[in-house]
Design a protein around this motif. Structure first.
Motif, short mmCIF file in Angstrom:
data_model
loop_
_atom_site.label_atom_id
_atom_site.label_comp_id
_atom_site.label_asym_id
_atom_site.label_seq_id
_atom_site.Cartn_x
_atom_site.Cartn_y
_atom_site.Cartn_z
N VAL A 57 0.83 -1.20 0.00
CA VAL A 57 0.00 0.00 0.00
C VAL A 57 0.87 1.25 0.00
O VAL A 57 0.64 2.19 -0.77
CB VAL A 57 -0.96 0.01 1.21
N TYR A 58 1.90 1.28 0.84
CA TYR A 58 2.78 2.45 0.86
C TYR A 58 3.52 2.59 -0.45
O TYR A 58 3.65 3.70 -1.00
CB TYR A 58 3.79 2.36 2.00
N GLN A 59 4.04 1.49 -1.00
CA GLN A 59 4.83 1.56 -2.22
C GLN A 59 4.02 2.14 -3.38
O GLN A 59 4.51 2.98 -4.14
CB GLN A 59 5.36 0.17 -2.57
N VAL A 60 2.76 1.70 -3.49
CA VAL A 60 1.90 2.23 -4.55
C VAL A 60 1.56 3.70 -4.28
O VAL A 60 1.63 4.55 -5.17
CB VAL A 60 0.60 1.40 -4.66
N ALA A 61 1.22 4.00 -3.03
CA ALA A 61 0.84 5.37 -2.67
C ALA A 61 2.00 6.33 -2.90
O ALA A 61 1.80 7.44 -3.44
CB ALA A 61 0.40 5.41 -1.20
N GLU A 62 3.19 5.92 -2.52
CA GLU A 62 4.36 6.80 -2.66
C GLU A 62 4.67 7.07 -4.13
O GLU A 62 4.99 8.19 -4.52
CB GLU A 62 5.56 6.15 -1.96
N ARG A 66 4.53 10.62 -6.05
CA ARG A 66 5.70 11.11 -6.78
C ARG A 66 5.31 11.55 -8.19
O ARG A 66 5.74 12.62 -8.65
CB ARG A 66 6.76 10.00 -6.85
N GLN A 67 4.50 10.74 -8.86
CA GLN A 67 4.08 11.09 -10.22
C GLN A 67 3.20 12.34 -10.24
O GLN A 67 3.22 13.10 -11.20
CB GLN A 67 3.32 9.91 -10.85
N LEU A 68 2.45 12.54 -9.17
CA LEU A 68 1.59 13.72 -9.08
C LEU A 68 2.36 14.96 -8.63
O LEU A 68 1.84 16.08 -8.68
CB LEU A 68 0.45 13.46 -8.09
N GLY A 69 3.61 14.75 -8.17
CA GLY A 69 4.39 15.86 -7.65
C GLY A 69 3.87 16.36 -6.32
O GLY A 69 3.97 17.56 -6.01
N LYS A 70 3.31 15.44 -5.51
CA LYS A 70 2.69 15.80 -4.24
C LYS A 70 3.46 15.19 -3.07
O LYS A 70 4.12 14.16 -3.19
CB LYS A 70 1.25 15.29 -4.19
N ALA A 99 -4.58 1.93 -2.06
CA ALA A 99 -3.45 2.87 -2.00
C ALA A 99 -3.71 4.10 -2.86
O ALA A 99 -3.39 5.23 -2.48
CB ALA A 99 -2.18 2.17 -2.45
N ILE A 100 -4.31 3.89 -4.02
CA ILE A 100 -4.63 5.02 -4.91
C ILE A 100 -5.65 5.94 -4.26
O ILE A 100 -5.51 7.17 -4.28
CB ILE A 100 -5.14 4.49 -6.26
N GLU A 101 -6.68 5.34 -3.66
CA GLU A 101 -7.69 6.15 -2.97
C GLU A 101 -7.07 6.90 -1.79
O GLU A 101 -7.40 8.07 -1.53
CB GLU A 101 -8.84 5.25 -2.48
N LEU A 102 -6.17 6.24 -1.08
CA LEU A 102 -5.50 6.87 0.06
C LEU A 102 -4.70 8.09 -0.40
O LEU A 102 -4.79 9.17 0.18
CB LEU A 102 -4.59 5.85 0.74
N THR A 103 -3.92 7.91 -1.45
CA THR A 103 -3.11 9.01 -1.97
C THR A 103 -3.98 10.15 -2.49
O THR A 103 -3.68 11.33 -2.28
CB THR A 103 -2.20 8.50 -3.11
N ASP A 104 -5.04 9.79 -3.18
CA ASP A 104 -5.95 10.80 -3.73
C ASP A 104 -6.50 11.69 -2.62
O ASP A 104 -6.59 12.92 -2.78
CB ASP A 104 -7.09 10.10 -4.48
N ARG A 118 -6.09 4.00 -14.97
CA ARG A 118 -4.87 3.99 -15.79
C ARG A 118 -3.64 3.68 -14.94
O ARG A 118 -2.82 2.83 -15.28
CB ARG A 118 -4.71 5.33 -16.50
N PHE A 119 -3.51 4.37 -13.80
CA PHE A 119 -2.36 4.14 -12.94
C PHE A 119 -2.36 2.71 -12.40
O PHE A 119 -1.33 2.03 -12.38
CB PHE A 119 -2.35 5.14 -11.78
N ALA A 120 -3.53 2.23 -11.95
CA ALA A 120 -3.64 0.88 -11.39
C ALA A 120 -3.29 -0.18 -12.42
O ALA A 120 -2.58 -1.15 -12.12
CB ALA A 120 -5.04 0.65 -10.84
#
Length: 301
Positions: A57-62, A66-70, A99-104, A118-120
Protein backbone atom coordinates in the motif's frame (compact mmCIF):
# COMPACT_ATOMS: atom_id res chain seq x y z
CA UNK A 1 -10.42 7.86 6.73
CA UNK A 2 -11.97 4.46 5.94
CA UNK A 3 -11.35 2.92 2.52
CA UNK A 4 -13.22 -0.23 1.44
CA UNK A 5 -12.33 -2.21 -1.69
CA UNK A 6 -13.94 -5.44 -2.97
CA UNK A 7 -12.13 -8.56 -4.13
CA UNK A 8 -12.14 -9.56 -7.78
CA UNK A 9 -12.11 -12.65 -9.98
CA UNK A 10 -10.29 -12.24 -13.28
CA UNK A 11 -10.59 -13.94 -16.67
CA UNK A 12 -13.77 -16.03 -16.19
CA UNK A 13 -11.90 -18.52 -18.36
CA UNK A 14 -11.13 -17.23 -21.87
CA UNK A 15 -11.35 -13.51 -21.00
CA UNK A 16 -7.64 -13.67 -20.18
CA UNK A 17 -6.20 -10.43 -18.74
CA UNK A 18 -9.35 -8.66 -19.93
CA UNK A 19 -12.53 -9.65 -18.04
CA UNK A 20 -13.04 -9.20 -14.31
CA UNK A 21 -15.83 -9.49 -11.76
CA UNK A 22 -16.00 -7.82 -8.34
CA UNK A 23 -16.65 -10.26 -5.47
CA UNK A 24 -18.18 -9.43 -2.08
CA UNK A 25 -15.06 -9.99 -0.01
CA UNK A 26 -13.39 -6.80 1.17
CA UNK A 27 -10.15 -5.09 2.13
CA UNK A 28 -10.65 -2.18 4.52
CA UNK A 29 -8.08 0.47 5.43
CA UNK A 30 -8.57 2.75 8.43
CA UNK A 31 -6.00 5.53 8.17
CA UNK A 32 -5.08 8.27 10.64
CA UNK A 33 -2.38 10.90 10.31
CA UNK A 34 0.79 9.93 12.20
CA UNK A 35 4.46 10.88 12.61
CA UNK A 36 5.62 7.89 10.58
CA UNK A 37 4.13 5.16 8.40
CA UNK A 38 2.86 2.07 10.20
CA UNK A 39 0.62 -0.75 9.00
CA UNK A 40 -0.99 -3.34 11.26
CA UNK A 41 -3.83 -5.86 11.20
CA UNK A 42 -5.71 -8.35 13.34
CA UNK A 43 -7.08 -10.23 10.30
CA UNK A 44 -5.75 -13.80 9.91
CA UNK A 45 -5.41 -13.18 6.17
CA UNK A 46 -2.98 -10.32 6.87
CA UNK A 47 -1.04 -11.82 9.74
CA UNK A 48 2.36 -11.32 8.10
CA UNK A 49 1.92 -7.98 6.34
CA UNK A 50 4.94 -5.65 6.28
CA UNK A 51 4.51 -2.97 8.92
CA UNK A 52 6.59 -0.23 7.35
CA UNK A 53 7.41 1.27 3.98
CA UNK A 54 7.86 -2.17 2.41
CA UNK A 55 4.07 -2.58 2.57
CA UNK A 56 2.51 -2.70 -0.92
CA UNK A 57 0.00 0.00 0.00
CA UNK A 58 2.78 2.45 0.86
CA UNK A 59 4.83 1.56 -2.22
CA UNK A 60 1.90 2.23 -4.55
CA UNK A 61 0.84 5.37 -2.67
CA UNK A 62 4.36 6.80 -2.66
CA UNK A 63 4.84 6.21 -6.39
CA UNK A 64 1.51 7.81 -7.27
CA UNK A 65 2.30 10.83 -5.07
CA UNK A 66 5.70 11.11 -6.78
CA UNK A 67 4.08 11.09 -10.22
CA UNK A 68 1.59 13.72 -9.08
CA UNK A 69 4.39 15.86 -7.65
CA UNK A 70 2.69 15.80 -4.24
CA UNK A 71 3.91 15.31 -0.68
CA UNK A 72 2.54 12.18 1.00
CA UNK A 73 1.90 12.70 4.73
CA UNK A 74 2.52 9.72 7.01
CA UNK A 75 -0.35 7.62 8.36
CA UNK A 76 -1.01 4.79 10.76
CA UNK A 77 -3.09 2.27 8.83
CA UNK A 78 -5.17 -0.58 10.17
CA UNK A 79 -5.81 -3.17 7.46
CA UNK A 80 -8.72 -5.60 7.71
CA UNK A 81 -9.48 -8.23 5.08
CA UNK A 82 -11.47 -11.35 4.39
CA UNK A 83 -9.92 -11.75 0.91
CA UNK A 84 -7.78 -14.91 0.84
CA UNK A 85 -4.18 -14.06 -0.08
CA UNK A 86 -2.50 -15.64 -3.13
CA UNK A 87 -5.70 -17.44 -4.09
CA UNK A 88 -6.58 -15.62 -7.31
CA UNK A 89 -9.11 -13.25 -5.74
CA UNK A 90 -7.36 -9.95 -6.35
CA UNK A 91 -5.92 -9.30 -2.90
CA UNK A 92 -3.01 -7.35 -4.41
CA UNK A 93 -5.32 -5.47 -6.78
CA UNK A 94 -7.51 -4.43 -3.85
CA UNK A 95 -4.42 -3.13 -2.03
CA UNK A 96 -3.38 -1.18 -5.14
CA UNK A 97 -6.79 0.48 -5.46
CA UNK A 98 -6.87 1.20 -1.72
CA UNK A 99 -3.45 2.87 -2.00
CA UNK A 100 -4.63 5.02 -4.91
CA UNK A 101 -7.69 6.15 -2.97
CA UNK A 102 -5.50 6.87 0.06
CA UNK A 103 -3.11 9.01 -1.97
CA UNK A 104 -5.95 10.80 -3.73
CA UNK A 105 -7.39 11.84 -0.37
CA UNK A 106 -4.11 12.68 1.37
CA UNK A 107 -2.88 14.87 -1.49
CA UNK A 108 -6.26 16.36 -2.51
CA UNK A 109 -5.49 15.29 -6.07
CA UNK A 110 -9.18 14.79 -7.02
CA UNK A 111 -8.28 12.12 -9.55
CA UNK A 112 -10.89 10.97 -12.05
CA UNK A 113 -11.80 7.29 -12.00
CA UNK A 114 -10.24 6.96 -15.44
CA UNK A 115 -6.96 8.29 -14.06
CA UNK A 116 -7.08 5.89 -11.13
CA UNK A 117 -7.79 3.04 -13.54
CA UNK A 118 -4.87 3.99 -15.79
CA UNK A 119 -2.36 4.14 -12.94
CA UNK A 120 -3.64 0.88 -11.39
CA UNK A 121 -3.49 -0.98 -14.71
CA UNK A 122 0.01 0.32 -15.38
CA UNK A 123 1.14 -0.90 -11.96
CA UNK A 124 -0.61 -4.29 -12.26
CA UNK A 125 0.08 -4.77 -15.97
CA UNK A 126 -3.54 -5.54 -16.89
CA UNK A 127 -7.01 -4.20 -16.00
CA UNK A 128 -9.00 -7.33 -15.15
CA UNK A 129 -8.45 -7.31 -11.38
CA UNK A 130 -8.05 -3.62 -10.59
CA UNK A 131 -11.07 -2.62 -12.72
CA UNK A 132 -13.67 -4.50 -10.65
CA UNK A 133 -11.97 -3.36 -7.42
CA UNK A 134 -12.40 0.24 -8.56
CA UNK A 135 -15.79 0.11 -10.31
CA UNK A 136 -17.57 -2.94 -8.88
CA UNK A 137 -19.59 -5.35 -11.01
CA UNK A 138 -18.33 -6.74 -14.30
CA UNK A 139 -15.70 -5.06 -16.47
CA UNK A 140 -14.08 -5.75 -19.83
CA UNK A 141 -10.85 -3.92 -20.55
CA UNK A 142 -7.58 -3.75 -22.43
CA UNK A 143 -4.26 -2.23 -21.45
CA UNK A 144 -1.18 -1.20 -23.42
CA UNK A 145 1.76 1.10 -22.76
CA UNK A 146 -0.13 3.85 -24.56
CA UNK A 147 -3.60 3.63 -23.03
CA UNK A 148 -6.13 1.74 -20.96
CA UNK A 149 -9.68 1.20 -22.21
CA UNK A 150 -12.47 -0.27 -20.12
CA UNK A 151 -16.21 -0.91 -20.33
CA UNK A 152 -18.27 -1.33 -17.16
CA UNK A 153 -20.92 -3.96 -17.89
CA UNK A 154 -23.20 -3.72 -14.85
CA UNK A 155 -23.72 -6.21 -12.04
CA UNK A 156 -24.60 -9.80 -13.02
CA UNK A 157 -27.72 -11.21 -11.37
CA UNK A 158 -26.15 -14.50 -10.31
CA UNK A 159 -24.70 -16.30 -7.32
CA UNK A 160 -21.06 -17.30 -7.04
CA UNK A 161 -19.51 -20.37 -5.45
CA UNK A 162 -15.78 -20.35 -4.70
CA UNK A 163 -13.72 -23.48 -4.15
CA UNK A 164 -10.64 -22.22 -2.30
CA UNK A 165 -7.67 -24.59 -1.78
CA UNK A 166 -5.69 -24.44 1.44
CA UNK A 167 -2.43 -23.89 -0.44
CA UNK A 168 -1.34 -20.65 -2.05
CA UNK A 169 -0.38 -20.22 -5.70
CA UNK A 170 1.79 -17.23 -6.43
CA UNK A 171 0.97 -15.35 -9.63
CA UNK A 172 4.61 -15.45 -10.71
CA UNK A 173 4.58 -19.26 -10.76
CA UNK A 174 1.19 -19.39 -12.52
CA UNK A 175 2.47 -16.92 -15.13
CA UNK A 176 5.74 -18.78 -15.58
CA UNK A 177 4.02 -21.96 -16.71
CA UNK A 178 2.32 -20.24 -19.67
CA UNK A 179 3.79 -20.57 -23.19
CA UNK A 180 5.55 -17.62 -24.81
CA UNK A 181 3.40 -17.94 -27.94
CA UNK A 182 0.37 -19.73 -29.39
CA UNK A 183 -0.12 -21.08 -32.88
CA UNK A 184 -2.14 -18.70 -35.04
CA UNK A 185 -5.17 -20.98 -35.35
CA UNK A 186 -5.17 -21.53 -31.57
CA UNK A 187 -5.11 -17.77 -30.93
CA UNK A 188 -8.01 -17.26 -33.35
CA UNK A 189 -9.97 -20.01 -31.61
CA UNK A 190 -9.28 -18.47 -28.21
CA UNK A 191 -10.31 -15.02 -29.43
CA UNK A 192 -13.59 -16.37 -30.83
CA UNK A 193 -14.44 -18.12 -27.56
CA UNK A 194 -13.64 -14.96 -25.60
CA UNK A 195 -15.79 -12.85 -27.92
CA UNK A 196 -18.76 -15.19 -27.48
CA UNK A 197 -18.20 -15.12 -23.70
CA UNK A 198 -18.46 -11.33 -23.66
CA UNK A 199 -21.56 -11.33 -25.86
CA UNK A 200 -23.21 -13.97 -23.69
CA UNK A 201 -22.40 -12.00 -20.52
CA UNK A 202 -23.97 -8.86 -21.96
CA UNK A 203 -27.06 -10.80 -23.07
CA UNK A 204 -27.19 -12.62 -19.70
CA UNK A 205 -27.23 -15.94 -21.53
CA UNK A 206 -25.74 -17.79 -18.59
CA UNK A 207 -25.85 -21.27 -20.12
CA UNK A 208 -23.71 -19.99 -22.99
CA UNK A 209 -21.44 -18.15 -20.54
CA UNK A 210 -20.81 -21.44 -18.72
CA UNK A 211 -20.17 -23.24 -22.00
CA UNK A 212 -17.52 -20.69 -23.02
CA UNK A 213 -15.85 -20.53 -19.60
CA UNK A 214 -14.52 -24.08 -19.90
CA UNK A 215 -13.31 -23.67 -23.51
CA UNK A 216 -10.37 -21.41 -22.72
CA UNK A 217 -7.13 -22.11 -24.60
CA UNK A 218 -5.01 -19.29 -23.14
CA UNK A 219 -4.26 -20.54 -19.64
CA UNK A 220 -6.47 -23.39 -18.38
CA UNK A 221 -4.64 -26.12 -20.36
CA UNK A 222 -1.35 -25.10 -18.74
CA UNK A 223 -2.42 -24.16 -15.24
CA UNK A 224 -4.77 -27.05 -14.52
CA UNK A 225 -1.79 -29.21 -13.51
CA UNK A 226 -1.09 -26.69 -10.70
CA UNK A 227 -4.61 -27.06 -9.25
CA UNK A 228 -5.66 -30.68 -8.61
CA UNK A 229 -9.40 -30.98 -9.13
CA UNK A 230 -9.76 -27.98 -11.45
CA UNK A 231 -10.19 -29.94 -14.69
CA UNK A 232 -12.66 -32.34 -13.07
CA UNK A 233 -14.76 -29.53 -11.56
CA UNK A 234 -14.90 -27.66 -14.87
CA UNK A 235 -15.90 -30.81 -16.74
CA UNK A 236 -18.69 -31.76 -14.34
CA UNK A 237 -19.82 -28.41 -12.93
CA UNK A 238 -23.20 -28.41 -14.68
CA UNK A 239 -24.08 -31.66 -12.86
CA UNK A 240 -23.99 -29.63 -9.64
CA UNK A 241 -26.52 -27.10 -10.92
CA UNK A 242 -24.02 -24.39 -11.88
CA UNK A 243 -23.64 -22.69 -15.26
CA UNK A 244 -19.87 -23.00 -15.45
CA UNK A 245 -16.54 -22.79 -13.65
CA UNK A 246 -13.09 -21.35 -14.28
CA UNK A 247 -9.83 -20.69 -12.54
CA UNK A 248 -10.13 -17.39 -10.70
CA UNK A 249 -7.33 -15.18 -11.92
CA UNK A 250 -4.06 -17.08 -11.73
CA UNK A 251 -5.66 -19.46 -9.20
CA UNK A 252 -5.82 -21.66 -7.30
CA UNK A 253 -9.44 -20.71 -6.42
CA UNK A 254 -12.08 -22.17 -8.74
CA UNK A 255 -14.90 -19.69 -9.39
CA UNK A 256 -18.34 -21.10 -10.26
CA UNK A 257 -21.15 -19.10 -11.86
CA UNK A 258 -24.47 -20.24 -10.36
CA UNK A 259 -28.16 -19.37 -10.88
CA UNK A 260 -29.39 -16.79 -8.40
CA UNK A 261 -30.69 -18.46 -5.23
CA UNK A 262 -28.86 -21.73 -5.90
CA UNK A 263 -25.52 -20.84 -4.34
CA UNK A 264 -25.94 -22.72 -1.06
CA UNK A 265 -27.20 -25.85 -2.81
CA UNK A 266 -24.27 -25.96 -5.24
CA UNK A 267 -21.85 -25.15 -2.41
CA UNK A 268 -22.97 -28.10 -0.29
CA UNK A 269 -22.72 -30.55 -3.18
CA UNK A 270 -19.24 -29.39 -4.19
CA UNK A 271 -17.97 -29.43 -0.62
CA UNK A 272 -19.08 -33.03 -0.20
CA UNK A 273 -17.24 -34.20 -3.32
CA UNK A 274 -14.18 -31.95 -2.99
CA UNK A 275 -13.17 -31.87 0.69
CA UNK A 276 -9.69 -30.61 -0.27
CA UNK A 277 -11.30 -27.24 -1.04
CA UNK A 278 -12.99 -24.79 1.30
CA UNK A 279 -16.16 -24.17 -0.68
CA UNK A 280 -18.09 -20.99 0.07
CA UNK A 281 -20.81 -18.86 -1.46
CA UNK A 282 -20.35 -15.30 -2.64
CA UNK A 283 -22.03 -12.67 -4.79
CA UNK A 284 -20.90 -10.08 -7.31
CA UNK A 285 -20.00 -6.87 -5.45
CA UNK A 286 -22.20 -4.09 -6.88
CA UNK A 287 -19.90 -1.23 -5.89
CA UNK A 288 -16.19 -0.63 -6.16
CA UNK A 289 -13.87 1.27 -3.83
CA UNK A 290 -15.44 3.60 -1.31
CA UNK A 291 -13.96 6.33 0.89
CA UNK A 292 -15.64 7.76 3.94
CA UNK A 293 -14.60 9.70 7.02
CA UNK A 294 -15.60 8.98 10.59
CA UNK A 295 -15.27 11.14 13.66
CA UNK A 296 -12.66 10.09 16.18
CA UNK A 297 -13.85 9.67 19.74
CA UNK A 298 -11.99 12.05 22.03
CA UNK A 299 -9.68 10.26 24.45
CA UNK A 300 -10.24 10.95 28.15
CA UNK A 301 -7.58 10.81 30.84
Amino acid sequence: MVITVPASSANLGPGFDSIGLAVNRYLTLEAERAFEWRFYSDSPELADIPEGKDNLVYQVAEELARQLGKELPACEVKMTSDIPLARGLGSSAAAIIAAIELTDQLTNASLLKEEKMRFASAWEGHPDNVGPCLYGGLIVGSHTEEETDMVHCGVPDIDLVMAVPSSELMTKKARGILPESLQYHKAVQGSAVSNVLVAALLKENWELVGKMMVRDVFHHPYREKLVPGLAEIMENIQDYGAYGAALSGAGPTVMCIVPRGKGEEVCEKLQKDYPQFQVQTAKPAPFGSNVRYKKLTAKTS
